[in-house]
Design an enzyme around this catalytic site. Structure first.
Site, PDB file in Angstrom:
ATOM      1  N   CYS A 120     124.557  42.087  -0.202  1.00 25.89           N
ATOM      2  CA  CYS A 120     124.368  42.285   1.237  1.00 25.89           C
ATOM      3  C   CYS A 120     123.198  43.222   1.502  1.00 25.89           C
ATOM      4  O   CYS A 120     122.430  43.016   2.452  1.00 25.89           O
ATOM      5  CB  CYS A 120     125.642  42.847   1.868  1.00 25.89           C
ATOM      6  SG  CYS A 120     126.987  41.671   2.064  1.00 25.89           S
ATOM      7  N   CYS A 202     126.810  34.137   5.381  1.00 29.31           N
ATOM      8  CA  CYS A 202     126.290  33.312   4.299  1.00 29.31           C
ATOM      9  C   CYS A 202     127.335  32.267   3.899  1.00 29.31           C
ATOM     10  O   CYS A 202     128.540  32.533   3.957  1.00 29.31           O
ATOM     11  CB  CYS A 202     125.934  34.175   3.095  1.00 29.31           C
ATOM     12  SG  CYS A 202     124.565  35.309   3.392  1.00 29.31           S
ATOM     13  N   CYS A 229     129.283  44.080   6.401  1.00 28.27           N
ATOM     14  CA  CYS A 229     128.303  43.810   5.354  1.00 28.27           C
ATOM     15  C   CYS A 229     127.357  44.982   5.120  1.00 28.27           C
ATOM     16  O   CYS A 229     126.653  45.025   4.120  1.00 28.27           O
ATOM     17  CB  CYS A 229     127.481  42.569   5.698  1.00 28.27           C
ATOM     18  SG  CYS A 229     126.492  42.759   7.203  1.00 28.27           S
TER      19      CYS A 229
END
Length: 244
Positions: A120, A202, A229
């Site tokens: 991340c 994602c 994240c």
């Protein structure tokens, strides 16, 4: 008067205001300002609102290299509907990604929380830092009811790491209000939302949720505990907020 004091005063001034009023205030008070968009439901609603106030407003998005095809499709639709929008796509540093993947594997994030946070950081947090360089403020689609971590967030906050203002026009809105706005204004949205993906990141790190699950349950579901994240936490791990 300090930046923190200015932001506290602005938060008090904007309490109870509509997202459009907050956006109009932000665009009027900050010359160097940009909306951060992942092209989820909240972000496309904000894009429509901001385009009606300032059609050539600046927007940036982080392309991690691991996005769903549906996300690229909605980006293209947004560009077509709002052609004056100044959209900047930010990518992670190729060398950093290559080194990470060659050392820990293509799907390193499944192996440990440490690996997931590293991924991340490389793919999101570092590009965010570059995207916000030189800005006076940035705008997000955060809402209070998304996670427990966001309950204390305000309409206007100080981004302590970057020492700029962070504007959250939808902070008081519900999921239902966001979708009512999208449908009433014919805003293009990510097709994955129709497949029970309320929160989209994602592709390897996002799944559909089941009935009764939290709206963020599909993000990093294998960890069972972390719903952030790193984009909205400080460098020492605390959630970005104006106070505390």
């Amino acid at each position: 008067m300090t930046l923190q004091t200015d932001i506290d005063n602005a938060a008090a001034q904007l309490k109870g205001k509509s997202p459009q009023e907050v956006l109009a205030w932000a665009l009027g008070n900050y010359e160097k300002i940009s909306l951060a968009s992942s092209f989820g439901a909240e972000d496309v609603a904000l894009i429509d609102m901001i385009a009606k106030i300032k059609p050539d407003a600046h927007v940036f998005s982080l392309d991690t290299g691991r996005l769903n095809g549906e996300t690229y499709e909605v980006i293209a639709k947004v560009q077509q509907k709002y052609p004056q929008l100044q959209l900047r796509i930010m990518f992670p540093q190729a060398e950093a990604v290559e080194q990470m993947v060659s050392t820990k594997g293509i799907n390193l994030f499944y192996d440990s929380v440490e690996n997931r946070k590293q991924c991340c950081y490389v793919r999101k947090v570092e590009p965010l830092g570059l995207a916000t360089q030189g800005l006076d403020a940035w705008i997000t689609g955060l809402r209070r009811d998304q996670t427990a971590n966001r309950l204390t967030m305000e309409t206007v906050e100080l981004d302590g790491d970057r020492q700029i203002a962070k504007i959250n026009p939808l902070i008081d809105w519900s999921n239902e209000q966001v979708w009512e706005y999208i449908h009433q204004n014919d805003v293009p949205y990510n097709a994955l939302h129709d497949q029970n993906f309320p929160s989209i990141g994602c592709a390897p790190c996002t799944r559909a949720i089941q009935a009764g699950e939290d709206l963020r349950a599909g993000r990093w579901w294998w960890e069972m505990s972390n719903q952030e994240c790193g984009l909205h936490v400080t460098s020492d791990g605390r959630l970005v907020r104006a106070k505390g």
